[in-house]
Design a protein around this motif. Structure first.
Motif, PDB file in Angstrom:
ATOM      1  N   PHE A  54       0.829  -1.204   0.000  1.00 41.81           N
ATOM      2  CA  PHE A  54       0.000   0.000   0.000  1.00 41.81           C
ATOM      3  C   PHE A  54       0.863   1.254   0.000  1.00 41.81           C
ATOM      4  O   PHE A  54       0.604   2.201  -0.761  1.00 41.81           O
ATOM      5  N   LEU A  55       1.893   1.267   0.838  1.00 44.38           N
ATOM      6  CA  LEU A  55       2.771   2.430   0.896  1.00 44.38           C
ATOM      7  C   LEU A  55       3.510   2.616  -0.424  1.00 44.38           C
ATOM      8  O   LEU A  55       3.671   3.741  -0.916  1.00 44.38           O
ATOM      9  N   MET A  56       3.948   1.513  -1.021  1.00 40.16           N
ATOM     10  CA  MET A  56       4.695   1.593  -2.270  1.00 40.16           C
ATOM     11  C   MET A  56       3.808   2.083  -3.412  1.00 40.16           C
ATOM     12  O   MET A  56       4.187   2.964  -4.182  1.00 40.16           O
ATOM     13  N   PHE A  57       2.604   1.512  -3.516  1.00 42.73           N
ATOM     14  CA  PHE A  57       1.696   1.920  -4.580  1.00 42.73           C
ATOM     15  C   PHE A  57       1.192   3.343  -4.365  1.00 42.73           C
ATOM     16  O   PHE A  57       0.874   4.051  -5.328  1.00 42.73           O
ATOM     17  N   GLY A  58       1.091   3.761  -3.113  1.00 41.79           N
ATOM     18  CA  GLY A  58       0.702   5.135  -2.845  1.00 41.79           C
ATOM     19  C   GLY A  58       1.709   6.113  -3.419  1.00 41.79           C
ATOM     20  O   GLY A  58       1.351   7.139  -4.011  1.00 41.79           O
ATOM     21  N   THR A  59       2.997   5.787  -3.248  1.00 40.23           N
ATOM     22  CA  THR A  59       4.052   6.627  -3.814  1.00 40.23           C
ATOM     23  C   THR A  59       4.017   6.576  -5.336  1.00 40.23           C
ATOM     24  O   THR A  59       4.131   7.606  -6.018  1.00 40.23           O
ATOM     25  N   LEU A  60       3.859   5.378  -5.885  1.00 44.33           N
ATOM     26  CA  LEU A  60       3.805   5.210  -7.336  1.00 44.33           C
ATOM     27  C   LEU A  60       2.631   5.969  -7.940  1.00 44.33           C
ATOM     28  O   LEU A  60       2.725   6.499  -9.058  1.00 44.33           O
ATOM     29  N   PHE A  61       1.520   6.027  -7.213  1.00 44.93           N
ATOM     30  CA  PHE A  61       0.333   6.731  -7.682  1.00 44.93           C
ATOM     31  C   PHE A  61       0.652   8.179  -8.039  1.00 44.93           C
ATOM     32  O   PHE A  61       0.149   8.717  -9.032  1.00 44.93           O
ATOM     33  N   GLY A  62       1.501   8.825  -7.248  1.00 44.42           N
ATOM     34  CA  GLY A  62       1.858  10.205  -7.509  1.00 44.42           C
ATOM     35  C   GLY A  62       2.531  10.386  -8.860  1.00 44.42           C
ATOM     36  O   GLY A  62       2.201  11.299  -9.621  1.00 44.42           O
ATOM     37  N   PHE A  63       3.467   9.501  -9.187  1.00 46.59           N
ATOM     38  CA  PHE A  63       4.184   9.607 -10.458  1.00 46.59           C
ATOM     39  C   PHE A  63       3.273   9.228 -11.633  1.00 46.59           C
ATOM     40  O   PHE A  63       3.398   9.790 -12.728  1.00 46.59           O
ATOM     41  N   ALA A  64       2.372   8.276 -11.418  1.00 45.92           N
ATOM     42  CA  ALA A  64       1.420   7.924 -12.472  1.00 45.92           C
ATOM     43  C   ALA A  64       0.485   9.090 -12.764  1.00 45.92           C
ATOM     44  O   ALA A  64       0.185   9.392 -13.932  1.00 45.92           O
ATOM     45  N   MET A  65       0.025   9.766 -11.716  1.00 49.18           N
ATOM     46  CA  MET A  65      -0.859  10.914 -11.912  1.00 49.18           C
ATOM     47  C   MET A  65      -0.117  12.072 -12.578  1.00 49.18           C
ATOM     48  O   MET A  65      -0.690  12.824 -13.372  1.00 49.18           O
ATOM     49  N   ALA A  66       1.172  12.222 -12.264  1.00 44.75           N
ATOM     50  CA  ALA A  66       1.965  13.259 -12.918  1.00 44.75           C
ATOM     51  C   ALA A  66       2.025  13.007 -14.423  1.00 44.75           C
ATOM     52  O   ALA A  66       1.899  13.940 -15.235  1.00 44.75           O
ATOM     53  N   THR A  67       2.182  11.743 -14.801  1.00 44.98           N
ATOM     54  CA  THR A  67       2.199  11.392 -16.220  1.00 44.98           C
ATOM     55  C   THR A  67       0.834  11.646 -16.852  1.00 44.98           C
ATOM     56  O   THR A  67       0.739  12.130 -17.990  1.00 44.98           O
ATOM     57  N   THR A  68      -0.233  11.316 -16.132  1.00 44.80           N
ATOM     58  CA  THR A  68      -1.589  11.568 -16.631  1.00 44.80           C
ATOM     59  C   THR A  68      -1.793  13.049 -16.926  1.00 44.80           C
ATOM     60  O   THR A  68      -2.359  13.413 -17.968  1.00 44.80           O
ATOM     61  N   VAL A  69      -1.324  13.900 -16.029  1.00 45.36           N
ATOM     62  CA  VAL A  69      -1.486  15.342 -16.204  1.00 45.36           C
ATOM     63  C   VAL A  69      -0.723  15.827 -17.438  1.00 45.36           C
ATOM     64  O   VAL A  69      -1.263  16.583 -18.262  1.00 45.36           O
ATOM     65  N   LEU A  70       0.529  15.390 -17.579  1.00 46.18           N
ATOM     66  CA  LEU A  70       1.326  15.810 -18.731  1.00 46.18           C
ATOM     67  C   LEU A  70       0.690  15.350 -20.040  1.00 46.18           C
ATOM     68  O   LEU A  70       0.545  16.128 -20.994  1.00 46.18           O
ATOM     69  N   ILE A  71       0.318  14.082 -20.085  1.00 49.70           N
ATOM     70  CA  ILE A  71      -0.285  13.531 -21.296  1.00 49.70           C
ATOM     71  C   ILE A  71      -1.630  14.196 -21.569  1.00 49.70           C
ATOM     72  O   ILE A  71      -1.975  14.497 -22.724  1.00 49.70           O
ATOM     73  N   GLY A  72      -2.396  14.461 -20.520  1.00 45.11           N
ATOM     74  CA  GLY A  72      -3.681  15.123 -20.686  1.00 45.11           C
ATOM     75  C   GLY A  72      -3.536  16.507 -21.300  1.00 45.11           C
ATOM     76  O   GLY A  72      -4.301  16.890 -22.191  1.00 45.11           O
ATOM     77  N   GLN A  73      -2.546  17.278 -20.829  1.00 46.14           N
ATOM     78  CA  GLN A  73      -2.356  18.610 -21.389  1.00 46.14           C
ATOM     79  C   GLN A  73      -1.922  18.539 -22.848  1.00 46.14           C
ATOM     80  O   GLN A  73      -2.384  19.322 -23.685  1.00 46.14           O
ATOM     81  N   HIS A  74      -1.019  17.623 -23.160  1.00 48.67           N
ATOM     82  CA  HIS A  74      -0.605  17.458 -24.555  1.00 48.67           C
ATOM     83  C   HIS A  74      -1.778  17.023 -25.427  1.00 48.67           C
ATOM     84  O   HIS A  74      -1.923  17.467 -26.568  1.00 48.67           O
ATOM     85  N   MET A  75      -2.624  16.152 -24.894  1.00 49.19           N
ATOM     86  CA  MET A  75      -3.774  15.687 -25.659  1.00 49.19           C
ATOM     87  C   MET A  75      -4.743  16.835 -25.901  1.00 49.19           C
ATOM     88  O   MET A  75      -5.366  16.929 -26.969  1.00 49.19           O
ATOM     89  N   GLY A  76      -4.884  17.712 -24.917  1.00 47.30           N
ATOM     90  CA  GLY A  76      -5.747  18.870 -25.091  1.00 47.30           C
ATOM     91  C   GLY A  76      -5.254  19.772 -26.203  1.00 47.30           C
ATOM     92  O   GLY A  76      -6.052  20.425 -26.887  1.00 47.30           O
ATOM     93  N   ARG A  77      -3.935  19.816 -26.400  1.00 46.83           N
ATOM     94  CA  ARG A  77      -3.342  20.612 -27.476  1.00 46.83           C
ATOM     95  C   ARG A  77      -3.325  19.844 -28.788  1.00 46.83           C
ATOM     96  O   ARG A  77      -2.848  20.348 -29.806  1.00 46.83           O
TER      97      ARG A  77
END
Length: 479
Positions: free
Chosen positions: A73-96
């Motif tokens: 749980f602790l490990m995946f919680g940390t990983l979740f942050g980096f996955a969401m960071a990628t989602t945000v970057l990809i989402g902004q590029h997709m919007g463009r």
């Protein structure tokens, strides 16, 4: 520059949903539902696996799996942050509509996640004993927990890649493919667990290691099918030919993912740590209160699911609209997310409150003294999930523009400073009531701070993705 050879699938195609056009409420609701389905499936899977382990192998095996799950749980919680960071970057590029930047980002992130997965598997195998000793794993459960944890660690490279791919798909507006992947993964895990735990035909009984192996096999098969599906349907995140060179991590991408991911991952650790400290206070109240708290946490986990699913959808939708420079839609996205989550959470809270006794009797004897304790604590604590949901939706919007530092500071203030001051300060006088009401104070503080930053903070001035570059560097500090 956008990829002219392979344009994004048209809006409304089964591959993705255009999150920058159409009615906000209906689009967000349809996009969030599959994510909610994924969360429910994963929770059901965990419950079924625990039932098999508990009934087939006994209390020691169940305790072993529980201890290993804390590490995961602790490990995946940390990983979740980096996955969401990628989602945000990809989402902004997709919007463009910059498909090339989407794939460049995915390539760099994929390399980072694969390296991290291999490193985690190696270090986890070596240091699993130390991790279990740090958790004070009971002696009877230790050898079982060690076997379980080491097999789980072996599957980390596949798990890391699968989490990244499903997060990236949501970033481009596809929440259906992750749902089908979750159905496959959970179905395989449920079917394989009893076969590998108990043995079937020529397959030997493996005990608790069999449960871990079932999870590993299910993960390997599902990520393989997911990759096949991405290429078979030519989804926006696929890499072909010369694009494979983008698997080499790009410095700007890595820097941005780490800058956003660390505070978000740390937020999960703070939340988990805060809860562990509270459990220490709960334990002082005796076994009945501890049992009641444990059962109610199982039920509250379902109440929190809408906020996680809707928050994830809101983050992807806000990121796409920010990338498309449609800032006027952000307010609609925020209020639609709050409305959808509040409605879902309210229905679940009312159901748990009305049926608290029969639900608790699924876990405890009908005459257990823990049941009235659980009913009382639920009457206070359950409603905080409405406030927590509002906070999660609001912070999901601001994080979609790379603003992660201030939300992290706000979390520390609400979940640590306010909660602990209230709980420990009033515990000598209020006893258990101080624990329950400290959660109310924490949730209220979080909601007020989130709204204050949303309306008056400078998060809109940031630019996470700039000009026509594959990945922009945040302007100033991404707060």
């Amino acid at each position: 520059m956008a990829d002219s050879e392979t344009p994004a699938p048209p809006p409304g195609s089964p591959q993705r949903r255009d999150l920058t056009t159409g009615p906000v409420f209906a689009t967000l609701f349809a996009f969030a539902l599959p994510s909610l389905g994924v969360n429910i499936l994963q929770s059901i899977n965990g419950s079924i696996n625990s039932i098999w382990i508990g009934h087939s192998l006994g209390e020691a095996a169940l305790a072993a799996a529980s201890n290993a799950s804390q590490v995961m749980f602790l490990m995946f919680g940390t990983l979740f942050g980096f996955a969401m960071a990628t989602t945000v970057l990809i989402g902004q590029h997709m919007g463009r509509r910059d498909i090339e930047a989407v794939r460049r980002t995915l390539g760099s992130a994929l390399a980072l996640f694969a390296i991290a997965g291999v490193a985690t598997a190696t270090l986890g195998w070596v240091f699993a004993p130390q991790l279990l000793h740090a958790l004070a794993t009971p002696r009877d459960a230790y050898p079982l927990a060690l076997s379980y944890l080491r097999v789980i660690f072996l599957g980390m490279p596949f798990t890391f890649v699968m989490i990244l791919l499903t997060s990236s798909l949501r970033g481009v507006g596809d929440s259906i493919t992750p749902l089908w992947n979750a159905i496959l993964n959970v179905s395989l895990d449920i079917v394989l667990n009893p076969i590998l735990i108990l043995g079937l035909g020529p397959i030997p009984a493996m005990g608790i290691a069999g449960s871990a192996l079932a999870t590993l096999i299910a993960g390997l098969v599902s990520v393989t099918v997911l990759v096949y599906r991405i290429y078979a349907k030519d989804l926006p995140i696929r890499l072909r030919g010369a694009e494979l060179a983008w698997l080499k991590p790009h410095a700007d991408v890595a820097k941005t993912i780490l800058a956003i991911g660390f505070p978000m991952g740390a937020s999960m650790i703070v939340m988990s740590g805060s809860m562990l400290v509270l459990i220490g206070l709960v334990n002082r109240e005796g076994v009945d209160t501890t049992a009641a708290f444990g059962v109610m946490n199982q039920l509250w986990s379902y109440v929190s699911m809408p906020a996680v699913a809707v928050g994830s959808a809101v983050s992807a939708m806000a990121a796409q609209n920010i990338g498309a420079e449609k800032w006027d839609r952000l307010s609609k996205i925020t209020w639609a997310g709050i409305g959808i989550n509040t409605l879902m959470s309210f229905v679940l809270i009312v159901a748990i409150t009305v049926f608290a006794r029969p639900l608790m009797q699924l876990f405890l004897p009908a005459d257990s003294p823990a049941i009235p304790i659980g009913i009382h604590m639920n009457s206070i604590v359950a409603w905080i999930y409405l406030m927590m949901g509002v906070s999660m939706i609001v912070t999901s919007v601001v994080r979609a523009n790379g603003a992660v530092v201030v939300p992290f500071v706000m979390l520390v203030i609400s979940a640590v400073v306010v909660r602990f001051s209230f709980a420990f300060g009033l515990y000598p006088t209020w006893r258990a009531e101080a624990i329950w009401w400290s959660s109310v104070a924490s949730a209220l503080t979080s909601m007020v701070l989130s709204f204050a930053y949303y309306f008056h903070g400078g998060w809109r001035k940031k630019r996470l993705v700039a000009g026509g570059a594959p990945v922009g560097t945040p302007v100033g500090e991404a707060v």
